[in-house]
Design an enzyme around this catalytic site. Structure first.
Site, short mmCIF file in Angstrom:
data_model
loop_
_atom_site.label_atom_id
_atom_site.label_comp_id
_atom_site.label_asym_id
_atom_site.label_seq_id
_atom_site.Cartn_x
_atom_site.Cartn_y
_atom_site.Cartn_z
N HIS A 151 18.54 -41.14 59.31
CA HIS A 151 17.10 -40.83 59.43
C HIS A 151 16.24 -41.69 58.48
O HIS A 151 15.32 -42.37 58.97
CB HIS A 151 16.90 -39.33 59.24
CG HIS A 151 15.49 -38.91 59.03
ND1 HIS A 151 14.53 -39.00 60.01
CD2 HIS A 151 14.86 -38.39 57.94
CE1 HIS A 151 13.37 -38.57 59.52
NE2 HIS A 151 13.54 -38.19 58.27
N HIS A 201 12.64 -41.25 51.06
CA HIS A 201 11.58 -40.25 51.22
C HIS A 201 12.07 -38.80 51.14
O HIS A 201 11.29 -37.91 50.80
CB HIS A 201 10.77 -40.48 52.50
CG HIS A 201 11.40 -39.95 53.76
ND1 HIS A 201 12.38 -40.64 54.44
CD2 HIS A 201 11.19 -38.80 54.46
CE1 HIS A 201 12.74 -39.94 55.49
NE2 HIS A 201 12.05 -38.82 55.54
N ASP A 202 13.32 -38.54 51.47
CA ASP A 202 13.81 -37.15 51.42
C ASP A 202 14.71 -36.89 50.21
O ASP A 202 15.32 -35.81 50.13
CB ASP A 202 14.57 -36.81 52.71
CG ASP A 202 13.63 -36.42 53.86
OD1 ASP A 202 12.55 -35.86 53.58
OD2 ASP A 202 13.98 -36.67 55.03
N GLU A 250 13.15 -34.06 47.88
CA GLU A 250 13.05 -32.79 48.60
C GLU A 250 14.42 -32.18 48.93
O GLU A 250 14.60 -30.97 48.85
CB GLU A 250 12.27 -33.02 49.90
CG GLU A 250 11.80 -31.76 50.56
CD GLU A 250 10.83 -32.06 51.69
OE1 GLU A 250 9.77 -32.66 51.43
OE2 GLU A 250 11.14 -31.69 52.83
N ASP A 251 15.37 -33.01 49.27
CA ASP A 251 16.63 -32.49 49.84
C ASP A 251 17.87 -32.72 49.00
O ASP A 251 18.96 -32.32 49.42
CB ASP A 251 16.87 -33.11 51.23
CG ASP A 251 15.84 -32.66 52.25
OD1 ASP A 251 15.20 -31.61 52.01
OD2 ASP A 251 15.65 -33.35 53.27
N ASP A 273 7.84 -40.97 59.54
CA ASP A 273 8.67 -39.75 59.54
C ASP A 273 8.39 -38.92 60.80
O ASP A 273 9.31 -38.45 61.47
CB ASP A 273 8.34 -38.95 58.28
CG ASP A 273 9.37 -37.88 57.94
OD1 ASP A 273 10.56 -38.03 58.31
OD2 ASP A 273 8.99 -36.90 57.28
P1 NDP Z 1 11.93 -27.32 60.32
O1 NDP Z 1 11.02 -27.94 59.34
O2 NDP Z 1 12.88 -26.30 59.86
O3 NDP Z 1 12.81 -28.38 61.09
C1 NDP Z 1 12.27 -29.61 61.46
C2 NDP Z 1 12.66 -30.63 60.39
O4 NDP Z 1 14.07 -30.80 60.41
C3 NDP Z 1 12.08 -31.97 60.69
O5 NDP Z 1 10.81 -32.11 60.12
C4 NDP Z 1 13.10 -32.90 60.05
O6 NDP Z 1 12.71 -32.99 58.68
C5 NDP Z 1 14.40 -32.13 60.10
N1 NDP Z 1 15.41 -32.52 61.09
C6 NDP Z 1 16.75 -32.52 60.90
N2 NDP Z 1 17.40 -32.86 62.01
C7 NDP Z 1 16.47 -33.11 62.95
C8 NDP Z 1 16.57 -33.51 64.32
N3 NDP Z 1 17.74 -33.72 64.91
N4 NDP Z 1 15.42 -33.67 65.01
C9 NDP Z 1 14.23 -33.46 64.42
N5 NDP Z 1 14.07 -33.07 63.11
C10 NDP Z 1 15.20 -32.89 62.39
O7 NDP Z 1 11.03 -26.79 61.50
P2 NDP Z 1 10.41 -25.35 61.62
O8 NDP Z 1 11.45 -24.30 61.39
O9 NDP Z 1 9.20 -25.31 60.80
O10 NDP Z 1 10.05 -25.28 63.15
C11 NDP Z 1 9.04 -26.07 63.74
C12 NDP Z 1 8.05 -25.18 64.48
O11 NDP Z 1 8.70 -24.19 65.23
C13 NDP Z 1 7.12 -24.48 63.52
O12 NDP Z 1 5.79 -24.73 63.92
C14 NDP Z 1 7.48 -23.01 63.61
O13 NDP Z 1 6.32 -22.19 63.59
C15 NDP Z 1 8.14 -22.91 64.95
N6 NDP Z 1 9.22 -21.95 64.99
C16 NDP Z 1 9.51 -21.42 66.18
C17 NDP Z 1 10.55 -20.54 66.31
C18 NDP Z 1 10.86 -20.06 67.67
O14 NDP Z 1 11.93 -19.56 67.90
N7 NDP Z 1 9.95 -20.20 68.64
C19 NDP Z 1 11.34 -20.11 65.15
C20 NDP Z 1 10.97 -20.73 63.92
C21 NDP Z 1 9.95 -21.63 63.87
P3 NDP Z 1 12.99 -34.28 57.75
O15 NDP Z 1 12.27 -35.44 58.31
O16 NDP Z 1 12.44 -33.82 56.45
O17 NDP Z 1 14.44 -34.46 57.73
ZN ZN Z 2 12.20 -37.21 56.98
#
Ligand code: NDP
Ligand code: ZN
Length: 190
Positions: free
Chosen positions: A45, A71-72, A75-76, A132
């Site tokens: 990523h 960048h992560d 945070e991670d 990102d």
């Molecule tokens: P998360 O932040 O938990 O997950 C998304 C993050 O995961 C990305 O920003 C990315 O961050 C990382 N990531 C890791 N693997 C992947 C991948 N394969 N593809 C894309 N991103 C990946 O998201 P939320 O839990 O906040 O959920 C997003 C939306 O869904 C929210 O608006 C929330 O309100 C809603 N939601 C809905 C639910 C439902 O069941 N309907 C339940 C919970 C939330 P990085 O770039 O930092 O790695």
């Molecule tokens: Zn990222």
């Protein structure tokens, strides 16, 4: 007098710094995986962000590319801002710090703060944020988080678009790439 090769300090060599950031991020993320069902190596990523910025966006600022690779890390992983400053200098550390969420805050607050703060980010941090969001939307379609419903993916798309709307002007071409990814992705998610 014999010829001597006098090595340049590594920090003056952009390629060496990029490789150092790649190796640093790979080591820090070594036991992490993405959320897709194949559990891809996390490092794919950050490398995707730097590749997009350099090769689709034409970004030549090595500090921005290094910040994308890193960048992560704060945070991670256990990486501290001071560690980044020591290894990569204050400018890279500041860009990474700007794109780092405070994990002590609840998730909905973190998401809202990203939307509110995007317009005030530095031009360098805006580029990393934009990359990102493009890479994550692409992943949401091609290798989405395991178990996510269409509704949850759509909510992610909408949130990402709100963040990107706050940083428009940072890189018009990459914003167009985001917009295309957004429209095409929503159609594919259905
Ligand atoms: P998360 O932040 O938990 O997950 C998304 C993050 O995961 C990305 O920003 C990315 O961050 C990382 N990531 C890791 N693997 C992947 C991948 N394969 N593809 C894309 N991103 C990946 O998201 P939320 O839990 O906040 O959920 C997003 C939306 O869904 C929210 O608006 C929330 O309100 C809603 N939601 C809905 C639910 C439902 O069941 N309907 C339940 C919970 C939330 P990085 O770039 O930092 O790695
Ligand atoms: Zn990222």
């Amino acid at each position: 007098m014999t010829d001597r090769v006098i090595p340049l300090p590594l920090h003056h060599d952009g390629i060496a710094l990029l490789l150092k950031a790649t190796a640093f991020a790979a080591e820090k993320h070594r036991s992490q995986r993405r959320k897709d069902s194949a559990a891809s190596p996390y490092i794919n990523h950050p490398i995707a962000l730097a590749d997009l910025l350099a090769n689709a966006g034409g970004v030549a600022d090595v500090d921005v590319l290094c910040a994308a690779l890193l960048h992560d890390t704060i945070e991670d992983t256990d990486t501290t801002p001071q560690e980044l400053r020591n290894e990569f200098g204050a400018r890279i550390e500041m860009i990474v710090a700007e794109v780092t969420d405070d994990k002590a805050l609840p998730k909905d607050v973190r998401k809202q703060l990203q939307v509110e703060r995007a317009p005030y980010a530095s031009p360098e941090a805006k580029l990393v944020k934009l990359a990102d969001k493009i890479c994550n939307l692409r992943d949401m379609v091609e290798a989405p988080p395991h178990g996510w419903s269409g509704q949850r993916k759509r909510e992610y798309f909408e949130w990402a678009a709100r963040v990107v709307d706050g940083l428009r002007g940072a890189h018009p071409y990459l914003e167009q790439v985001f917009d295309e990814q957004y429209s095409r992705g929503l159609l594919e998610i259905g």
